[in-house]
Design an enzyme around this catalytic site. Structure first.
Site, PDB file in Angstrom:
ATOM      1  CG  LEU A 204      -2.129   0.510   1.280  1.00 57.19           C
ATOM      2  CD1 LEU A 204      -3.304  -0.142   0.341  1.00 57.19           C
ATOM      3  CD2 LEU A 204      -2.671   0.610   2.796  1.00 57.19           C
ATOM      4  CG  HIS A 205       3.029   3.148  -3.015  1.00 56.78           C
ATOM      5  ND1 HIS A 205       2.632   2.209  -3.750  1.00 56.78           N
ATOM      6  CD2 HIS A 205       3.318   4.297  -3.818  1.00 56.78           C
ATOM      7  CE1 HIS A 205       2.755   2.466  -4.986  1.00 56.78           C
ATOM      8  NE2 HIS A 205       3.227   3.821  -5.068  1.00 56.78           N
ATOM      9  NE  ARG A 206      -0.640   5.267  -6.862  1.00 49.84           N
ATOM     10  CZ  ARG A 206       0.228   4.445  -7.568  1.00 49.84           C
ATOM     11  NH1 ARG A 206      -0.106   3.055  -7.870  1.00 49.84           N
ATOM     12  NH2 ARG A 206       1.154   4.931  -8.138  1.00 49.84           N
ATOM     13  NE  ARG A 238       3.273   8.930  -0.613  1.00 47.77           N
ATOM     14  CZ  ARG A 238       2.819  10.336  -0.801  1.00 47.77           C
ATOM     15  NH1 ARG A 238       2.077  10.773   0.000  1.00 47.77           N
ATOM     16  NH2 ARG A 238       3.437  10.968  -1.702  1.00 47.77           N
ATOM     17  CG  ASP A 282      -1.947   1.311  -2.980  1.00 50.49           C
ATOM     18  OD1 ASP A 282      -0.869   0.861  -3.066  1.00 50.49           O
ATOM     19  OD2 ASP A 282      -2.108   2.255  -1.964  1.00 50.49           O
TER      20      ASP A 282
END
Ligand code: UD1
Length: 369
Positions: A204-206, A238, A282
């Protein structure tokens, strides 16, 4: 032919790798790789140069993190000086990051033709920074190199002339085919004490997901409810920062069924994807990689630029609601065998693993090299 290739992030290194290797072996091509420094941690950048046996970039602009305007503008200012000195015949930009857009804009404004690798990908969601980057890059490029027919169609719908578009296939498929034997040899499964087809893999990073505390909480709740299913979760910098900010990092760490790990290398990631029961992500790239590796994928987004994988039935585009994540995961796992059987015979819309060769051919023809 004197060309520069501008990159700055983890996925750009991966998707450029086969093209860089090929170009560096060709005596008619003088390709200089310029790193913007958008990603700077060892495990987000240098690791990939080492694994994929790429020479260190000649130049690093060291822009680091910042707001979108600052990051993009800093790359442009620093890159302009380099391009002034180098006077390349062509600037190659891969993907959809701030480094892509800054590279394309700087070159186009200096009348240096731009070749865009992965042109025409669209999510049709302009709230994503990547969508803005992709569209603007495409519209100031002279050579548009697309991964699929669908991407080529998208460009034509936007009025881009057909004779600027070359459907070459996807370089991410090239690199996967080339690196799979090495990926198979990594010891990541032993390191994490996991067995093949006995865990799910999550990334997950968006920003639209991880910068939103409510969405992060929804996803974390789903993960907790999937107990006792083992979940392997390599955390993007992030995401780690945002999980901490939302007071969720400790909560995940306390879950014994969740293996929270640092970002890993390409080979280890491919091995984890290949052996997972299911991928939850994502990421744009991982939707395709899991498709090629015949592992079903749940995409935790409302839209995707790789709609082909959804249409074929390998990728489940479901958003980020807790119940939907839990239900879809369970349904897929209950129908594991049927899905695996179906995936074995799906066609591959992303080319034949020779996209980089085709890209080099197109670029040379364009420059009459
Ligand atoms: C960028 C790309 C995205 C790509 C992703 C892959 C843009 C707009 N986004 O997102 O398209 O899918 O890379 O990773 O270009 N950070 C570190 N160490 C690093 C890099 C980043 O700690 O080496 C942290 C910084 O705190 C930074 C944050 O991560 O503020 C976000 O980095 P940034 O480069 O802005 O975007 P990504 O989320 O990585």
């Amino acid at each position: 032919m004197n060309a520069v290739l501008i990159l700055g992030t983890r996925p750009q290194i991966i998707k450029s790798a086969p093209f860089i290797s090929l170009a560096s072996k060709n005596k008619h091509v003088n390709l200089t790789v310029i790193h913007t420094g958008q990603h700077y941690d060892y495990e987000m950048t240098k690791l990939f140069f080492e694994e994929l046996q790429l020479p260190d970039p000649k130049t690093n602009l060291n822009v680091g993190s910042g707001t979108h305007a600052k990051q993009t503008a800093e790359i442009m200012i620093r890159l302009e000086e380099i391009l002034k000195k180098r006077k390349p015949d062509l600037a190659v930009v891969p993907g959809d990051t701030n480094s892509t857009l800054a590279g394309a804009l700087t070159a186009a404004k200096m009348n240096i033709p731009v070749a865009h690798i992965e042109a025409g990908a669209r999510s049709y969601d302009v709230s994503m920074p990547e969508e803005v980057n992709r569209r603007l890059t495409d519209h100031c490029s002279s050579v548009l190199l697309t991964a699929t027919e669908n991407c080529a169609d998208n460009l034509q719908k936007e009025g881009i002339a057909k004779d600027k578009i070359w459907q070459t296939g996807d370089t991410m498929y090239d690199v996967l085919m080339q690196q799979l034997p090495k990926a198979d040899k990594t010891a990541i499964m032993e390191k994490l004490s996991i067995e093949p087809k006995n865990y799910v893999l999550l990334t997950l990073h968006r920003p639209e997901n991880v910068d939103n505390g409510q969405i992060l909480e929804n996803v974390v709740r789903a993960l907790v409810r999937l107990k006792p299913l083992t979940i392997v979760f390599p955390v993007h910098p992030r995401t780690k920062k945002q999980l901490r900010k939302a007071n969720l990092y400790g909560k995940i760490r306390r879950q014994r069924h969740i293996k929270l790990i640092e970002p890993i290398g390409y080979h280890e990631m491919i091995k984890l994807m290949k052996n997972a029961k299911l991928v939850l992500t994502d990421s744009g790239g991982m939707q395709k990689e899991s498709f090629w590796l015949k592992t079903p994928c749940i995409t935790l987004r409302e839209n995707t630029e790789w709609i082909e994988t959804v249409q074929l039935g390998a990728n489940y585009l479901i958003g980020t609601a807790t119940q939907r994540i839990v239900d879809t995961t369970k349904t897929i796992l209950e129908n594991e065998r049927e899905i695996a059987k179906k995936m074995r015979t799906m066609p591959n819309p992303f080319g034949n693993g020779k996209a980089s060769e085709e890209i080099l051919r197109v670029i040379k023809a364009y420059l009459n090299a």
